[in-house]
Design an enzyme around this catalytic site. Structure first.
Site, PDB file in Angstrom:
ATOM      1  N   GLU A 120      96.624 -10.824  69.767  1.00 52.47           N
ATOM      2  CA  GLU A 120      95.827  -9.618  69.707  1.00 52.47           C
ATOM      3  C   GLU A 120      95.132  -9.488  68.370  1.00 52.47           C
ATOM      4  O   GLU A 120      95.708  -9.778  67.326  1.00 52.47           O
ATOM      5  CB  GLU A 120      96.738  -8.404  69.911  1.00 52.47           C
ATOM      6  CG  GLU A 120      97.568  -8.562  71.150  1.00 52.47           C
ATOM      7  CD  GLU A 120      97.725  -7.278  71.921  1.00 52.47           C
ATOM      8  OE1 GLU A 120      97.476  -6.215  71.349  1.00 52.47           O
ATOM      9  OE2 GLU A 120      98.075  -7.364  73.101  1.00 52.47           O
ATOM     10  N   CYS A 154      91.999  -6.282  62.189  1.00 46.65           N
ATOM     11  CA  CYS A 154      93.437  -6.535  62.056  1.00 46.65           C
ATOM     12  C   CYS A 154      93.750  -7.844  62.769  1.00 46.65           C
ATOM     13  O   CYS A 154      93.440  -8.019  63.948  1.00 46.65           O
ATOM     14  CB  CYS A 154      94.224  -5.372  62.658  1.00 46.65           C
ATOM     15  SG  CYS A 154      96.003  -5.595  62.562  1.00 46.65           S
ATOM     16  N   CYS A 161     106.832 -12.303  67.264  1.00 45.09           N
ATOM     17  CA  CYS A 161     107.390 -12.175  65.919  1.00 45.09           C
ATOM     18  C   CYS A 161     108.908 -12.258  65.997  1.00 45.09           C
ATOM     19  O   CYS A 161     109.516 -11.767  66.945  1.00 45.09           O
ATOM     20  CB  CYS A 161     106.980 -10.850  65.291  1.00 45.09           C
ATOM     21  SG  CYS A 161     107.469 -10.703  63.559  1.00 45.09           S
ATOM     22  N   CYS A 165     111.743  -5.860  63.848  1.00 43.78           N
ATOM     23  CA  CYS A 165     111.746  -4.466  63.398  1.00 43.78           C
ATOM     24  C   CYS A 165     111.941  -3.580  64.629  1.00 43.78           C
ATOM     25  O   CYS A 165     111.268  -3.762  65.648  1.00 43.78           O
ATOM     26  CB  CYS A 165     110.431  -4.130  62.692  1.00 43.78           C
ATOM     27  SG  CYS A 165     110.125  -5.187  61.267  1.00 43.78           S
ATOM     28  N   CYS A 168     108.987  -1.652  66.532  1.00 40.52           N
ATOM     29  CA  CYS A 168     107.752  -2.405  66.771  1.00 40.52           C
ATOM     30  C   CYS A 168     107.761  -3.066  68.150  1.00 40.52           C
ATOM     31  O   CYS A 168     108.714  -3.751  68.514  1.00 40.52           O
ATOM     32  CB  CYS A 168     107.611  -3.463  65.684  1.00 40.52           C
ATOM     33  SG  CYS A 168     106.260  -4.599  65.963  1.00 40.52           S
ATOM     34  N   CYS A 388      99.257   0.482  64.972  1.00 39.84           N
ATOM     35  CA  CYS A 388     100.288  -0.267  64.266  1.00 39.84           C
ATOM     36  C   CYS A 388     101.583  -0.323  65.067  1.00 39.84           C
ATOM     37  O   CYS A 388     102.050   0.690  65.562  1.00 39.84           O
ATOM     38  CB  CYS A 388     100.587   0.394  62.928  1.00 39.84           C
ATOM     39  SG  CYS A 388      99.350   0.054  61.717  1.00 39.84           S
TER      40      CYS A 388
HETATM   41  S1  SF4 Z   1     106.497  -4.784  62.313  1.00 43.67           S
HETATM   42 FE1  SF4 Z   1     106.567  -6.052  64.186  1.00 43.67          FE
HETATM   43  S2  SF4 Z   1     105.076  -7.702  63.836  1.00 43.67           S
HETATM   44 FE2  SF4 Z   1     105.518  -6.761  61.818  1.00 43.67          FE
HETATM   45  S3  SF4 Z   1     107.210  -7.996  60.962  1.00 43.67           S
HETATM   46 FE3  SF4 Z   1     108.181  -6.284  62.056  1.00 43.67          FE
HETATM   47  S4  SF4 Z   1     108.581  -7.087  64.148  1.00 43.67           S
HETATM   48 FE4  SF4 Z   1     107.096  -8.474  63.171  1.00 43.67          FE
END
Ligand code: SF4
Length: 417
Positions: A120, A154, A161, A165, A168, A388
């Site tokens: 994306e 962006c 990933c 987090c 996210c 975000c």
């Molecule tokens: S916010 Fe999401 S994309 Fe960014 S490092 Fe953490 S898990 Fe990975």
């Protein structure tokens, strides 16, 4: 790298751009001028042909060999016969927000190999109020005159990933693979082409804050930056890379020459280690102190500041005592910093709540009262999952043909807060 977590990809495991391009695809896009010269010589052509190809790829933004009109038809045929293609990542789907933001699904990987993935990329006309990139941090009155006066792209650095987090959506994908330098830079060039951007004439900022952790794909990330600076002509001072706090990556970044070093943002998101390690398990590997120590080793440019991104989670990280702790933490280091506050963007299956508007204002006021530069990033493209922490290759939303007119659930006041 040096992380022991089985989920993280070693920093030095990323392939070089040239190696990727020399694999099964033989993609020209992603090779810099010197590598293109060598390829031309391999074909028995003068090396200056490489410069022509670089101009075509990165300045004229060609999508196919047939468009490289500075080369003879015969030479284009020779390239094709040798298995070369342009190979720039293509925008396959477009989602349009009511606020002008566009989210793209960008296809990476050569067609026909079975290795195609989408990532994306997000286009934000008028930026996100966090990264003006030129020392100013918010749009002044003069910015309102045109339909857009500055814009931010962006960019993603990985498919998925591994950092996990908890707030996210991208984390839900896990890590699928690293993007190559050409795939990272290609997202930018494809958006420049779509928007008809004239490099050097528009106030354009790049933020490496899309899918993935750039510092866990370090070589390809920096390879992309070198292409974008050296071949596309963008300024590293208008680029910001955000890291969750990969200390070996920050240490390598500190060694980069200033001519190709973007600005740095740390995704802080919590006032102390206790809360941060709950929200960001990476904090168990590199805690706040280790991250701050590494940041302190970067030789900043005059007037450059390190950005600290802080996602406000309702009741969890948005309380006045949290703001006071953040202020103490940042002031204790004496670094030139600014804080970007981001009201958490909801996503399916993520068990947090948005902060109340009053909490956002109070948090901001406490930081400002402590003398810290603080900005509130407007949520952009929340209705199309472009904001975000919302990037997860969501394709159920409406596509370009129907144009997204889905009203966000929250009120206009909340959107503008
Ligand atoms: S916010 Fe999401 S994309 Fe960014 S490092 Fe953490 S898990 Fe990975």
């Amino acid at each position: 790298m040096k992380a022991e977590s089985g989920k993280l990809v070693p920093l030095d495991a990323a392939k070089s751009p040239a190696a990727d391009a020399e694999g099964c695809a033989r993609r020209l896009f992603g090779l810099d001028r010197e590598a293109l010269k060598e390829r031309m010589e391999d074909l028995g052509e003068p090396s200056w042909r490489g410069r022509q190809v670089a101009e075509a790829l990165y300045r004229q933004r060609v999508e196919g060999l047939g468009e490289i009109t500075t080369l003879s038809k015969q030479l284009r045929g020779k390239l094709a016969d040798s298995g070369w293609e342009v190979g720039r990542p293509a925008i396959r789907q477009v989602f349009k927000s009511v606020d002008g933001t566009e989210r793209y699904l960008v296809e990476c990987g050569p067609a026909g190999t079975g290795s195609v993935e989408t990532v994306e990329t997000v286009w934000m006309p008028e930026g996100d109020d966090g990264e003006a990139g030129d020392g100013s941090d918010s749009s002044g009155p003069e910015v309102q005159a045109k339909s857009w006066n500055r814009a931010t792209i962006c960019v993603s650095s990985q498919v998925g990933c591994a950092v996990n987090c908890q707030f996210c959506l991208t984390a839900k994908l896990g890590l699928q693979r690293n993007l190559t330098a050409g795939e990272i830079a290609g997202q930018v060039v494809s958006v420049l082409a779509r928007q008809g951007i004239e490099v050097g004439k528009e106030r354009l900022n790049l933020v490496f804050m899309g899918m993935g952790e750039p510092f866990l794909n370090y070589d390809n990330f920096m390879g992309a930056v070198r292409l974008l600076v050296g071949e596309v002509g963008l300024s590293p001072q208008r680029m910001t890379v955000s890291t969750s706090g990969i200390v070996p990556g920050i240490e390598r970044f500190a060694q980069e020459p200033v001519e190709v070093r973007p600005k740095l943002a740390i995704s802080l998101n919590a006032p102390n280690d206790l809360i941060r390690q709950e929200l960001m398990p990476i904090n168990r590997k590199w805690n706040i102190e280790a991250v701050m120590d590494a940041v302190g080793r970067i030789q900043l440019r005059p007037r450059e500041r390190v950005t600290f991104e802080y996602v406000l989670l309702g009741g969890r990280t948005d309380q006045p005592e949290h703001a006071k702790q953040v202020a103490r933490l940042l002031r204790s280091r004496g670094l030139p910093v600014k804080v970007n506050l981001i009201a958490w963007n909801p996503g399916p299956g993520i068990p947090y709540s948005m902060p109340a508007p009053g909490a956002i204002d109070a948090f901001r006021a406490i930081l400002a009262g402590e003398g810290i530069a603080v900005y509130l990033r407007r949520p952009r493209g929340r209705d199309i999952y472009a904001a975000c922490g919302q990037l997860k290759r969501t394709s159920e939303k409406t596509s370009e043909e129907t144009s997204a007119l889905i009203e966000p659930k929250e009120s206009k006041e909340e959107r503008d807060s």
